[in-house]
Motif scaffolding. Sequence first.
Motif, PDB file in Angstrom:
ATOM      1  N   UNK B 106      38.176  41.657  40.529  1.00 60.17           N
ATOM      2  CA  UNK B 106      37.896  41.269  41.913  1.00 60.17           C
ATOM      3  C   UNK B 106      36.651  40.391  42.006  1.00 60.17           C
ATOM      4  N   UNK B 107      35.666  40.678  41.130  1.00 57.78           N
ATOM      5  CA  UNK B 107      34.407  39.922  41.169  1.00 57.78           C
ATOM      6  C   UNK B 107      34.448  38.677  40.296  1.00 57.78           C
ATOM      7  N   UNK B 108      35.603  38.432  39.659  1.00 59.51           N
ATOM      8  CA  UNK B 108      35.784  37.264  38.779  1.00 59.51           C
ATOM      9  C   UNK B 108      34.757  37.240  37.630  1.00 59.51           C
ATOM     10  N   UNK B 109      34.582  38.403  37.050  1.00 61.76           N
ATOM     11  CA  UNK B 109      33.696  38.555  35.882  1.00 61.76           C
ATOM     12  C   UNK B 109      34.564  39.078  34.754  1.00 61.76           C
ATOM     13  N   UNK B 110      34.356  38.564  33.531  1.00 64.38           N
ATOM     14  CA  UNK B 110      35.115  39.129  32.413  1.00 64.38           C
ATOM     15  C   UNK B 110      34.175  39.777  31.392  1.00 64.38           C
TER      16      UNK B 110
END
Lengths: 165, 149
Positions: B106-110
């Motif tokens: 959801x936070x566009x962090x990998x």
Amino acid sequence: MKGDTSKVERVNPDLDIDEHVDAQEKGWQFQAIGMYCILVFVVCAAVGLFGNGFVSKSRRFNADANVEYQQFLRYEAQSQIRIQAISKQGLTLSFPAEYLAKFEIVSIVPQPDKTRFEESRVLYSFDGHDQFDITIYSEPKHLGNVKGSLDVNGSRFHLTHFIFP
Amino acid sequence: MNPVLRGLVVYLFVFIIFRILGKRSLSEITTFDFVLLLIISETTTNALIGDDFSLTACFIMVCTLIGVDYLFSVIKEKVSWFQVASEGAPLVIVDSGKPLKKRMEKSKVDVEDVMEAARLTQGLQHMHEIKYAVLERDGSISIVPMSKK
């Protein structure tokens, strides 16, 4: 979280922070809706809903004249009205003064041979014969709906615009 | 259009756009992002000043933008939900060495972003060495390592 993959994981970290997870979820929903809105906005702009496109382009014609103009305009962005006409004894274009007050005429190509004011209308006369191809470049100086008319040798064409800020 | 109204509308538009992009949008700027940002600022400038290049218009615009920004910062300070709505809140994305996949997605962090922050700030090599990773409000990732026994 079993059986519900749409909700984010709930954790209880040993950290002195306030996550506001519910608010974060609303924020992500807002971002998703916002991205769709941006997409719709760009598509609308691409097809000319805000000017310069096929949705905006309008054409009025009769046996002797053809008028092309943009229905949707943007404030102070230059647009053009193109008039193609056939006449054997010169050509006269006229606009209501009230309509012209909402635009700044940047240039008329070719330039009219005579300009005069008559019965609340501004008249532009062009000498010559046969085919005329005249382009009027103008900038809107007003917002919202603007209605007007263009007379080409006495034949009236109604012009309607919506001017975006 | 009145320059104050112009400034206000542009400020709100840019504010909403960057809220839509999310907190990670400006935390790690690539060369391309930087160029894109310059193009956006140039385009915005044209809309802000139009063809009015007077000093007065410049003063009005600067005062309007700074004024609105100050007003927003005061509201954020007084009204906590407005701060969360406008800037988000810190979010735990790794808990006891386990990446919280849904939160990261959801936070566009990998995982790579987390490991990069772990290497850069704490010199950690593995995910299981991280106790907590927190995505901060400004989009940076802070790492709390596992305590050594």
